[in-house]
Design a protein around this motif. Structure first.
Motif, PDB file in Angstrom:
ATOM      1  N   ALA A  58       7.711  13.548 -13.040  1.00  9.50           N
ATOM      2  CA  ALA A  58       7.548  13.833 -11.614  1.00  9.50           C
ATOM      3  C   ALA A  58       6.250  13.261 -11.075  1.00  9.50           C
ATOM      4  O   ALA A  58       6.208  12.686  -9.974  1.00  9.50           O
ATOM      5  CB  ALA A  58       7.605  15.340 -11.378  1.00  9.50           C
ATOM      6  N   VAL A  59       5.167  13.373 -11.836  1.00  8.98           N
ATOM      7  CA  VAL A  59       3.850  12.900 -11.378  1.00  8.98           C
ATOM      8  C   VAL A  59       3.840  11.395 -11.164  1.00  8.98           C
ATOM      9  O   VAL A  59       3.435  10.905 -10.096  1.00  8.98           O
ATOM     10  CB  VAL A  59       2.754  13.304 -12.390  1.00  8.98           C
ATOM     11  N   TYR A  60       4.263  10.631 -12.155  1.00 11.07           N
ATOM     12  CA  TYR A  60       4.215   9.182 -11.966  1.00 11.07           C
ATOM     13  C   TYR A  60       5.254   8.733 -10.938  1.00 11.07           C
ATOM     14  O   TYR A  60       5.070   7.715 -10.255  1.00 11.07           O
ATOM     15  CB  TYR A  60       4.361   8.430 -13.291  1.00 11.07           C
ATOM     16  N   GLY A  61       6.322   9.504 -10.782  1.00 10.92           N
ATOM     17  CA  GLY A  61       7.315   9.191  -9.757  1.00 10.92           C
ATOM     18  C   GLY A  61       6.734   9.311  -8.357  1.00 10.92           C
ATOM     19  O   GLY A  61       7.010   8.489  -7.473  1.00 10.92           O
ATOM     20  N   ILE A  62       5.907  10.334  -8.124  1.00 18.10           N
ATOM     21  CA  ILE A  62       5.266  10.517  -6.821  1.00 18.10           C
ATOM     22  C   ILE A  62       4.337   9.358  -6.508  1.00 18.10           C
ATOM     23  O   ILE A  62       4.334   8.815  -5.395  1.00 18.10           O
ATOM     24  CB  ILE A  62       4.491  11.851  -6.797  1.00 18.10           C
ATOM     25  N   VAL A  63       3.521   8.964  -7.489  1.00 21.72           N
ATOM     26  CA  VAL A  63       2.589   7.846  -7.293  1.00 21.72           C
ATOM     27  C   VAL A  63       3.337   6.579  -6.903  1.00 21.72           C
ATOM     28  O   VAL A  63       2.977   5.883  -5.938  1.00 21.72           O
ATOM     29  CB  VAL A  63       1.751   7.604  -8.573  1.00 21.72           C
ATOM     30  N   LEU A  64       4.403   6.264  -7.636  1.00 19.36           N
ATOM     31  CA  LEU A  64       5.175   5.048  -7.354  1.00 19.36           C
ATOM     32  C   LEU A  64       5.893   5.133  -6.019  1.00 19.36           C
ATOM     33  O   LEU A  64       5.990   4.140  -5.289  1.00 19.36           O
ATOM     34  CB  LEU A  64       6.178   4.807  -8.482  1.00 19.36           C
ATOM     35  N   ALA A  65       6.398   6.312  -5.682  1.00 17.14           N
ATOM     36  CA  ALA A  65       7.108   6.468  -4.414  1.00 17.14           C
ATOM     37  C   ALA A  65       6.184   6.219  -3.232  1.00 17.14           C
ATOM     38  O   ALA A  65       6.591   5.645  -2.220  1.00 17.14           O
ATOM     39  CB  ALA A  65       7.717   7.866  -4.334  1.00 17.14           C
ATOM     40  N   LEU A  66       4.928   6.628  -3.348  1.00 21.09           N
ATOM     41  CA  LEU A  66       3.969   6.418  -2.268  1.00 21.09           C
ATOM     42  C   LEU A  66       3.527   4.963  -2.164  1.00 21.09           C
ATOM     43  O   LEU A  66       3.276   4.448  -1.066  1.00 21.09           O
ATOM     44  CB  LEU A  66       2.743   7.330  -2.476  1.00 21.09           C
ATOM     45  N   LEU A  67       3.435   4.287  -3.304  1.00 19.51           N
ATOM     46  CA  LEU A  67       2.953   2.898  -3.321  1.00 19.51           C
ATOM     47  C   LEU A  67       4.040   1.872  -3.003  1.00 19.51           C
ATOM     48  O   LEU A  67       3.755   0.811  -2.437  1.00 19.51           O
ATOM     49  CB  LEU A  67       2.361   2.571  -4.700  1.00 19.51           C
ATOM     50  N   SER A  68       5.283   2.183  -3.361  1.00 17.54           N
ATOM     51  CA  SER A  68       6.353   1.181  -3.334  1.00 17.54           C
ATOM     52  C   SER A  68       6.545   0.459  -2.005  1.00 17.54           C
ATOM     53  O   SER A  68       6.577  -0.779  -1.967  1.00 17.54           O
ATOM     54  CB  SER A  68       7.674   1.813  -3.772  1.00 17.54           C
ATOM     55  N   PRO A  69       6.691   1.165  -0.867  1.00 20.63           N
ATOM     56  CA  PRO A  69       6.960   0.431   0.372  1.00 20.63           C
ATOM     57  C   PRO A  69       5.799  -0.442   0.820  1.00 20.63           C
ATOM     58  O   PRO A  69       6.004  -1.535   1.353  1.00 20.63           O
ATOM     59  CB  PRO A  69       7.239   1.551   1.387  1.00 20.63           C
ATOM     60  N   ILE A  70       4.573   0.015   0.581  1.00 18.61           N
ATOM     61  CA  ILE A  70       3.394  -0.765   0.974  1.00 18.61           C
ATOM     62  C   ILE A  70       3.293  -2.024   0.127  1.00 18.61           C
ATOM     63  O   ILE A  70       3.139  -3.137   0.642  1.00 18.61           O
ATOM     64  CB  ILE A  70       2.115   0.087   0.823  1.00 18.61           C
ATOM     65  N   LEU A  71       3.396  -1.858  -1.194  1.00 13.86           N
ATOM     66  CA  LEU A  71       3.326  -3.010  -2.098  1.00 13.86           C
ATOM     67  C   LEU A  71       4.476  -3.971  -1.843  1.00 13.86           C
ATOM     68  O   LEU A  71       4.296  -5.187  -1.857  1.00 13.86           O
ATOM     69  CB  LEU A  71       3.359  -2.533  -3.551  1.00 13.86           C
ATOM     70  N   GLY A  72       5.663  -3.421  -1.606  1.00 17.20           N
ATOM     71  CA  GLY A  72       6.823  -4.263  -1.371  1.00 17.20           C
ATOM     72  C   GLY A  72       6.671  -5.119  -0.135  1.00 17.20           C
ATOM     73  O   GLY A  72       7.034  -6.301  -0.135  1.00 17.20           O
ATOM     74  N   THR A  73       6.114  -4.559   0.925  1.00 17.26           N
ATOM     75  CA  THR A  73       5.930  -5.309   2.168  1.00 17.26           C
ATOM     76  C   THR A  73       4.901  -6.411   1.998  1.00 17.26           C
ATOM     77  O   THR A  73       5.099  -7.547   2.441  1.00 17.26           O
ATOM     78  CB  THR A  73       5.495  -4.355   3.305  1.00 17.26           C
ATOM     79  N   ILE A  74       3.796  -6.108   1.334  1.00 13.46           N
ATOM     80  CA  ILE A  74       2.753  -7.123   1.089  1.00 13.46           C
ATOM     81  C   ILE A  74       3.306  -8.248   0.222  1.00 13.46           C
ATOM     82  O   ILE A  74       3.029  -9.430   0.447  1.00 13.46           O
ATOM     83  CB  ILE A  74       1.517  -6.478   0.407  1.00 13.46           C
ATOM     84  N   ALA A  75       4.122  -7.885  -0.784  1.00  7.60           N
ATOM     85  CA  ALA A  75       4.620  -8.874  -1.739  1.00  7.60           C
ATOM     86  C   ALA A  75       5.657  -9.815  -1.150  1.00  7.60           C
ATOM     87  O   ALA A  75       6.029 -10.795  -1.799  1.00  7.60           O
ATOM     88  CB  ALA A  75       5.210  -8.167  -2.961  1.00  7.60           C
ATOM     89  N   ASP A  76       6.129  -9.562   0.080  1.00 10.14           N
ATOM     90  CA  ASP A  76       7.072 -10.478   0.713  1.00 10.14           C
ATOM     91  C   ASP A  76       6.407 -11.756   1.208  1.00 10.14           C
ATOM     92  O   ASP A  76       7.094 -12.713   1.543  1.00 10.14           O
ATOM     93  CB  ASP A  76       7.785  -9.792   1.892  1.00 10.14           C
ATOM     94  N   TYR A  77       5.084 -11.768   1.227  1.00  5.78           N
ATOM     95  CA  TYR A  77       4.385 -12.976   1.665  1.00  5.78           C
ATOM     96  C   TYR A  77       4.299 -13.975   0.512  1.00  5.78           C
ATOM     97  O   TYR A  77       4.327 -13.605  -0.663  1.00  5.78           O
ATOM     98  CB  TYR A  77       2.986 -12.634   2.196  1.00  5.78           C
ATOM     99  N   LYS A  78       4.198 -15.215   0.858  1.00  6.16           N
ATOM    100  CA  LYS A  78       4.243 -16.319  -0.104  1.00  6.16           C
ATOM    101  C   LYS A  78       3.245 -16.135  -1.248  1.00  6.16           C
ATOM    102  O   LYS A  78       2.057 -15.910  -1.027  1.00  6.16           O
ATOM    103  CB  LYS A  78       3.968 -17.642   0.622  1.00  6.16           C
TER     104      LYS A  78
END
Length: 437
Positions: A58-78
């Motif tokens: 549960a703990v590491y799931g919360i960390v990843l859930a909070l980071l995922s959309p931000i990291l995913g959006t940044i990573a769409d750039y070249k």
């Protein structure tokens, strides 16, 4: 060996490199996360180990859930997607090796395990998103299914070698799990460390083709203020829920049904141990699951062409309802463990691979793949929180492991209900082609 076989099967160099990463990381997941770590924690932890494992997930799931959309959006750039993939891979590898240190206490091991899983699952966010870079929509089902299928074979074959030290102390060791070999004593902790260490090394070796051959082909051009622009795009996507209603409906459905799948994967050995299943029987069950899962994932991928992705996801959901019900019956009759093994092998890889490829088809602009897979990961990771917590809390309240497992059923049914309202892009494509004719 894997490269030659996949080449003969008609996969491209990029597709093979992408599939091989599943071969590598699946061995780590099977050996360390699914088998050895839960068994080791059960050995050295006071009290019910499944509760500790549940809260760690549960703990590491919360960390990843909070980071995922931000990291995913940044990573769409070249050029960003591979950098993030490499970063999280490195975290996973380093923490994986640290987890092998035989002198760690159980609390330190749980903390390092959480870090290792953040690294592993973080790399999977970008690995999944790379599928739109290595193949087009007409091959995405085949490639996605191949990733899971060959991942199972690539995990169970080395697992049979990696597990030798652990099997030796379990079968031939004394009451404390120590095996005396002349002047050398192989302890239970050392055997676990050797087994986990070989799995991390395998993961590292099979990640190299992905790092070398796969490149981001779909992207947004880099801007001056990447972080600021990423938050702007993220907010824009949230505001356009109506426009992307189909995607969000599927993610909500996925959130509930994949909860059962993830919880079974992560807690199966801990739960089985608490229900009286021996270590050796657990190992045999895991091997059977992975052997069955190889053809299971391939067949699922082929049946998508015949029945459609949505129907196959429904099949996976109801298959896992059977897994949960049979799992709850294990304390009454331990032979139900073999029914669970067969059902998990049949449906686990299939429902995961079809869900991934179906979601890729729903994305309107492939240049936004990481952004959308970031959201996909949020729903996946939060589902990884609720399931383990539900199981852990119900076990604590009832003192019955089987009642904790049954707590997963409502979420599976809710996921199936929401999936009924997702507009099928495959059906829309068929209708469009029929109208043209």
């Amino acid at each position: 060996m894997f490269t030659k076989i996949l080449t003969k099967l008609g996969f491209t160099k990029e597709e093979i490199s992408w599939i091989l990463y599943d071969v590598g990381n699946s061995a780590q997941v099977l050996t360390t996360c699914t088998v050895i770590f839960p068994l080791l924690i059960a050995k050295i932890t006071p009290g019910d180990s499944s509760v500790y494992v549940g809260w760690a997930n549960a703990v590491y799931g919360i960390v990843l859930a909070l980071l995922s959309p931000i990291l995913g959006t940044i990573a769409d750039y070249k050029g960003k997607k591979m950098k993030f993939f490499r970063f999280f891979l490195l975290i996973g590898i380093i923490a994986g090796f640290l987890l092998c240190l035989p002198t760690l206490d159980y609390m330190t091991m749980i903390v390092i395990f959480c870090i290792a899983m953040i690294g592993y699952n973080g790399s999977i966010i970008f690995y999944d998103a790379f599928i739109v870079d290595v193949c087009d929509d007409d091959r995405v089902d085949k490639v996605s299914a191949a990733g899971y299928a060959w991942g199972y074979i690539g995990s169970v074959l080395p697992f049979l070698i990696f597990i030798i030290p652990f099997a030796a102390v379990t079968l031939f060791g004394d009451a404390q799990g120590n095996l005396v070999l002349s002047s050398f004593t192989l302890t239970y902790r050392t055997a676990c460390s050797l087994t986990m260490g070989m799995a991390v090394l395998w993961w590292l070796i099979y990640s190299r083709p992905m790092l070398k051959n796969v490149r981001q082909k779909r992207y947004h051009e880099e801007v001056d203020h990447v972080v600021k622009e990423s938050f702007h795009r993220l907010w824009h996507t949230f505001r356009n829920v109506k426009k992307n209603k189909n995607i969000f409906l599927f993610c909500l459905s996925y959130f509930f049904y994949i909860d059962c799948v993830n919880t079974v994967i992560k807690m199966a050995v801990s739960l089985a141990t608490e229900m009286g299943i021996s270590d050796i029987m657990s190992l045999v069950v895991v091997i059977i699951i992975n052997i069955i899962a190889f053809p299971g994932a391939i067949i699922f991928g082929r049946w998508v062409d015949r029945f459609g992705s949505k129907k196959m996801i429904f099949a996976g959901i109801f298959g896992y309802l059977g897994v949960v019900i049979c799992g709850a019956l294990i304390p009454l009759n331990q032979n139900f463990i073999w029914v669970v093994a067969i059902l998990v092998g049949m449906f686990q890889g299939g429902i995961q691979s079809v869900s991934r490829s179906y979601f890729a088809k729903l994305i309107p602009d492939k240049a936004d793949s990481n952004e959308f897979f970031g959201f996909f990961s949020v729903f996946s990771k939060f589902s990884s929180i609720l399931g383990p917590i539900a199981v852990a809390v119900l076990i604590q309240l009832t003192n019955e492991t089987r009642f904790g497992i049954l707590g997963l059923i409502p979420m599976m049914l809710l996921g199936a209900l929401i999936l009924m309202f997702v507009k099928d892009p495959e059906q829309s494509s068929l209708q469009a082609r029929a109208e043209k004719k």
